[in-house]
Write an enzyme that holds these catalytic residues in place. Structure first.
Site, PDB file in Angstrom:
ATOM      1  N   LYS A   1       0.810  -1.194   0.030  1.00  0.00           N
ATOM      2  CA  LYS A   1       0.034  -0.199   0.011  1.00  0.00           C
ATOM      3  C   LYS A   1       0.859   1.317   0.010  1.00  0.00           C
ATOM      4  CE  LYS A   1      -3.952   2.029   2.786  1.00  0.00           C
ATOM      5  NZ  LYS A   1      -4.719   1.755   3.932  1.00  0.00           N
TER       6      LYS A   1
ATOM      7  N   SER B   1      -9.714   1.695   3.045  1.00  0.00           N
ATOM      8  CA  SER B   1      -8.687   2.315   2.084  1.00  0.00           C
ATOM      9  C   SER B   1      -7.673   1.824   1.311  1.00  0.00           C
ATOM     10  CB  SER B   1      -8.009   3.477   3.053  1.00  0.00           C
ATOM     11  OG  SER B   1      -7.156   2.717   3.926  1.00  0.00           O
TER      12      SER B   1
ATOM     13  N   SER C   1      -9.733  -0.815   7.109  1.00  0.00           N
ATOM     14  CA  SER C   1      -9.187  -0.639   5.845  1.00  0.00           C
ATOM     15  C   SER C   1      -8.614  -1.833   5.334  1.00  0.00           C
ATOM     16  CB  SER C   1      -8.083   0.626   5.901  1.00  0.00           C
ATOM     17  OG  SER C   1      -9.043   1.668   5.924  1.00  0.00           O
TER      18      SER C   1
END
Lengths: 477, 114, 535
Positions: C101, C176, C200
């Site tokens: 990420k 996210s 997330s």
């Protein structure tokens, strides 16, 4: 005449090997931004981890200041934007300072009339900010500031005193004593000029509205600023004006305090517990462990030294100079007499060092060697005067004192036959003076002693000389 | 739960965020709606409940005082928007220590970046 | 369960172009590929090349990656092949393509957190998880898209691009960590790391039909993870199946002296534990949570069927209550913004990142942050600053911290009676783009079931339990996830239970139509040898 009420807020830079929350080395005077890492530059993703020595130094100072050491403490984030504060918050302590409610005792002799305890409200840990150099100091670059993050994250202690100080002299004495404690503990250089000790003062008249004065970078500045501020506030009151609650800055060059820009709105630091650090649980055993490791502190040291027969001023000087005190104690350990040791260490040794612009550590003189020197004098091997000559050499040579005595020909002559010979020669050479002496002008004894000393190159044992001289002068009568 | 425009301005100043008037109005409405919704937790009696700062059962996490060098000088400065002589460079800020007026009031507007 | 092969597939408008076929090897779980790498039947160079080619082919439509480190990945693959060839120790993940990420710092690599304020920023250091992945031999292909600073539940808050859900390109992948989830789903990488603050990882895992895990707070070092809310952030992983997930978690977990909040406990052998049956675990079902407004009836139904399956597998179901969990959302949305308001203060345009000149320094700060942060980030900074400001700190921030204690106590109580708790991961399946962007609260609702667990710092895993047709409109079936939650440090138990379920469901072999023209292609393990034969 109104009385000033003064409180001090002192920031102390700790002398650890690495920074407060990261492993960056603490090296003053390094090239800018060469002692930095993701943590103290506040790069995204970096996290703080507390330095054990910084924490234990704080506990030590807390104990030295007779504080209560909190069993539970926590760091908070103090939020404000400033270019020298890379995270946009300072990791500090808020409602749970590590140490609180203590006192510092001002030495009796340093102020004529008082012997007092100054309250310590709190001692807490926080991190230092970066250093900024403003365009004004770089003529070609006005309007810009340059930032060096080497100082960012250096461990700081904030020591807040109660408003118990009643004169600029007392404030000065407080700072001197605090510095002595820090140096004795070995946790800070305490050097104000280098910024290791920074002081803000609060001053009011008769506990009225106070003004804060910042930017005090020397002992002199603290005293001068307080004197100025006291005067200024008195004048305001005389004119019937109120003293304003404000922050003022000390202008060293002009010798005045000037008001800081008044704030549009009160700062709101939005303190909240630092989630990147865990709480501190300091149990009694830990505190006791630190307590046991504390060295003798200035207050106790002064008392001990006084009890050894030292003059109070000598005791204070030694207590405020931990290195000297250690040296002194080292000499005593190998049998040197206290009074003479203090006398020589603070007198002749300091005089020679001062003249040469050197510090004690830079010379080969050790406590054992000083003790040896004193022993040589005590045993009459050398005279006191010879001792001084020997000391000069000992501060540059690491040869054993006894060897130096030999090499320099400083050995005292205590042979009565030799001395008597010199005395007889001197009397014979000065019949007029000899006659005057016998007629009652006893002051001439010194004249004859000087003559003999000349003959002996200063090495005649003075006591022996005195006795023999009197005998011979009487005998010629 | 009422959030005034003045509250929003004050918070924006603390947070160093610029808003134009239109955005301030919108933000006021959003903050009021959200905070009103969140103030639902007021209905709980927490008078005897200690706050949770950390879920971890840990304390006294310390590192030994052992120094080692962090970033090289080049790495430290590589992302600097402006630098000079090994320093990070920024406009002078002495007079900015105490902000007087919030930025972007009235009709001034920042064009949105695309 | 409906047969996916018969269901219509739909791609978003403009995404109907013919793509090259995916190399079937890329859709295999890591556990089938690693032995081939080890045996030298395929090289890391071949595998990494295939993955990079597929990314080049698929990602323009998918938008999972913000940055692909092609040259660097190839160089690394070459060096791993070489090391392996020379008989050197190369690590359990040697040669395997993985992704991060974009809120995890990797040396000399852009780290944007999906934000303009970090555009162009290159980290001069490695996050601890990056170091661990590289020590294990993984080849990091790049950085995945995310909601700006991990604030969001759809990845729509990225300042740079949308990421599409591989099961239906008109829907969001969740957030996210949407890019990380989509990348694994679409065969771009075998494993990816995400971060989970309020859901997330679990929520996008559920939306993308993958297993995804958030460990106990403190299990994985946060050093090098750009902070959103420090007391909640945890790094975890996405994988194609539970053994792969166990492998990923094994690799990144463990104590780190650079993170004060890192747990000192040793990490158990997760993979080894999967070989053992977990026994008759008691699974708590929180009926009060199932009654919460916002839970879609079809998701609830699928969840209840999954619970029944668990019972059929020998788990003992127990009813538990989490009376304060419904206060999780407001609690979280006060604590997380408060922490973020401080965490994001370092983005000031002085040492790195965007700088916008202004009239004076104050103005410069305001403009820089106005230009650098997107609307949701600004909103949260504002709410968080408000919640900490004088006069409101007690009523909001402190109150939320106390309610957080109540929520933790609920779990402590429940875990006195049960070994695990099962919950839906999300109230609905993946929603369509733009559906929730106008109303922040509706977006926040996507984390209704994941937030309380984050507040308690517990380990939780989401695994796919079924695919259901959309409730409104047309479209392909979308995955539904179930969360299994354990007490602190019980990752092993959570993984074991999830593995039990996975083995019985066989759902992990489903792949989205996006990856090729065959609709809902299903890999049958028995066909594997045939597939290898084709390569």
């Amino acid at each position: 005449m109104p009385k000033p009420t003064i409180g001090l807020e002192v920031h102390v830079q700790l002398r650890t090997d690495s920074k407060m929350f990261c492993a960056c080395p603490m090296e003053f005077g390094a090239e800018p931004n060469t002692r930095v890492c993701p943590v103290c530059l506040a790069l995204p993703g970096s996290l703080p981890v507390l330095n054990r020595v910084a924490l234990e130094s704080t506990i030590a100072l807390g104990l030295a200041l007779h504080c209560h050491i909190t069993p539970f403490s926590q760091f908070h984030r103090k939020n404000y934007f400033y270019p020298d504060l890379p995270k946009g918050y300072q990791i500090s302590q808020y409602d749970l300072p590590l140490a609180s409610d203590g006192y510092l005792t001002l030495p009796k002799e340093s102020i004529a009339a008082s012997f007092k305890k100054v309250g310590i409200i709190r001692v807490h840990m926080e991190e230092d900010t970066a250093k900024s150099i403003h365009g004004a100091s770089l003529a070609h670059n006005v309007g810009y500031a340059l930032l060096d993050f080497n100082r960012s994250g250096v461990p700081l202690l904030e020591v807040v005193s109660a408003p118990d100080l009643e004169s600029p002299e007392e404030a000065s004495a407080y700072l001197v004593e605090l510095r002595a404690i820090l140096r004795t503990l070995g946790i800070s250089s305490g050097n104000m000029e280098e910024g290791a000790l920074r002081c803000d003062v609060n001053i009011s008249l008769d506990r009225g509205t106070r003004a804060e004065v910042k930017n005090l970078n020397s002992f002199r500045a603290v005293r001068k600023a307080l004197e100025y501020e006291f005067q200024r506030q008195c004048e305001r009151v005389e004119r019937g004006e109120a003293v304003l609650l404000e922050t003022r800055h000390w202008d060293e060059a002009k010798g005045v305090t000037i008001p800081g820009r008044s704030k549009e709105e009160a700062e709101d630091y939005r303190y909240f517990p630092e989630p990147d650090l865990l709480p501190l649980e300091i149990d009694v055993r830990w505190v006791e462990q630190v307590h046991r490791s504390l060295p003798e502190l200035p207050e106790g040291r002064r008392e001990r030294l006084a009890s050894l027969g030292l003059h109070p001023s000598e005791a204070i000087t030694l207590a405020h100079n931990p290195e000297l005190a250690c040296f002194f104690d080292g000499a005593l350990e190998v049998g040197a007499p206290p009074k003479e040791t203090a006398n020589w260490l603070l007198g002749e040794v300091q005089r020679i060092l001062h003249a040469g612009g050197k510090s004690l550590e830079e010379t080969p003189l050790t406590p054992v060697r000083l003790a040896e020197l004193l022993r040589l004098i005590q045993q009459g091997v050398i005279s006191s005067k010879g001792g001084k000559a020997l000391l000069e050499v000992m501060l540059t040579s690491d040869r054993p004192p006894a060897e130096l005595v030999e090499a320099l020909g400083l050995a005292q002559v205590s042979d009565p036959v030799q001395i008597r010979l010199w005395v007889q020669e001197a009397i014979a050479a000065n019949p007029k003076q000899s006659e005057q002496y016998r007629q009652g002008k006893e002051a001439l004894l010194a004249f004859f002693a000087g003559q003999v000393m000349k003959k002996s190159f200063g090495n005649a044992n003075p006591e022996l000389l005195d006795r023999i001289l009197k005998e011979e002068l009487q005998a010629t009568a | 739960m009422i959030v005034t425009l003045e509250d929003v301005r004050h918070i924006a100043r603390l947070a160093r965020l610029a808003f134009d008037e239109e955005e301030l109005l919108a933000m006021r409405g959003e903050m009021e709606a959200l905070l009103s919704h969140f103030s639902r937790i007021d209905t709980l009696d927490t008078s005897l409940v200690p706050p949770t700062t950390s879920v971890l059962p840990l304390a006294n996490v310390l590192r030994e005082d052992t120094p080692h060098l962090g970033l090289s000088h080049e790495d430290a400065l590589q992302n600097a928007p402006e630098q000079e002589g090994g320093f990070f460079r920024i406009r002078t800020f002495l007079e900015d220590a105490f902000p007087r007026v919030p930025a972007l009031q009235g009709s001034e507007r920042i064009p949105a970046k695309t | 369960m409906p047969s996916l092969e018969c269901l219509p597939s739909r791609e978003a408008k403009g995404y109907q172009r013919k793509r090259k076929m995916i190399n079937p090897l890329l859709m295999q779980p890591a556990h089938r590929v690693l032995p081939l790498l080890r045996a030298g039947e395929i090289s890391s160079v071949e595998l990494v090349r295939a993955a990079l080619d597929w990314i080049a082919e698929a990602d323009p439509d998918l938008g999972a990656f913000l940055y692909v480190a092609e040259a660097r990945a190839m160089a690394r693959a070459i060096s791993i092949d070489k090391a392996r060839h020379q008989g050197e120790e190369v690590g359990p993940l040697a040669g395997l393509p993985v992704a991060l990420k974009d809120n995890m710092c990797q040396r000399d690599t852009p780290t944007t957190c999906g934000s303009r304020i970090l555009e162009g920023f290159r980290s001069p250091y490695d996050a601890t998880v990056v170091r661990k992945l590289e020590e294990a031999g993984a080849v990091i292909l790049g950085k995945c898209n995310m909601d700006e600073f991990a604030m969001g539940s759809s990845t729509e808050n990225s300042a740079f691009q949308q990421t599409r859900n591989p099961w239906d390109l008109e829907r969001v992948p969740g957030g996210s960590s949407g890019g990380s989830a989509a990348a694994v789903t679409a065969g771009e990488v075998y494993l990816s790391l995400g971060s989970d603050t309020g859901g997330s990882i679990r929520q996008p895992a559920s939306f993308c039909g993958l297993p995804g895990m958030k460990p106990t707070y403190g299990r994985v070092s946060r050093y090098g993870l750009v902070a959103f809310a420090s007391s909640l952030d945890q790094i975890g992983a996405f994988a194609r199946n539970i053994p792969d997930l166990a492998l990923a978690m094994q690799t990144i977990s463990g104590h780190d002296s650079l993170d004060s909040t890192s747990l000192p406990e040793a990490v158990p052998d997760y993979l080894g534990a999967l070989q053992r049956e977990p026994g008759a675990l008691r699974v708590g079902v929180a009926k009060d949570q199932l009654a919460l407004e916002g839970l879609s009836p079809s998701v609830r139904q699928i969840f209840e069927e999954a619970i029944a399956k668990l019972a059929g597998l020998g788990f003992l179901l127990e009813e538990v209550t989490l009376p304060h969990a419904s206060y999780g959302l407001p609690t979280y949305y006060l604590i997380a913004p408060a922490e973020c308001s401080a965490n994001l203060a370092r983005f000031d345009g002085i040492r790195y990142g965007l700088r916008e000149e202004g009239r004076d320094l104050f103005d410069q700060y305001c403009r820089t942050r106005r230009q650098g942060f997107g609307a949701e980030v600004r909103r949260r900074i504002m709410v968080g600053t408000y919640a900490l400001s004088a006069g409101y700190r007690e009523a909001f921030y402190l109150k939320a911290q106390k309610v957080r204690t109540l929520i933790r106590q609920d779990f402590t109580e429940a875990f006195k009676r049960v070994d695990l708790i099962a919950l839906p991961t999300t109230p609905t399946v993946a929603f369509r783009f733009g559906e929730r962007t106008e109303d922040p609260l509706s977006m926040y609702m996507a984390d209704l079931f994941t937030i309380p667990i984050s507040l308690a710092g517990l380990p939780a895993l989401s695994l796919p339990i079924d695919w259901i047709p959309p409730e409104e409109g047309e479209g392909p079936p979308m995955p539904v996830g179930m969360q299994l939650v354990g007490p602190a440090m019980a990752e092993t138990r959570v993984l074991q239970a999830a593995y039990c379920y996975e083995k019985s469901s066989g759902l992990h072999d489903l792949i989205p139509s996006f990856v090729n023209d065959r609709k809902g292609l299903r890999f049958d393990p028995q066909q594997c040898s045939q597939i290898w034969g084709q390569i």
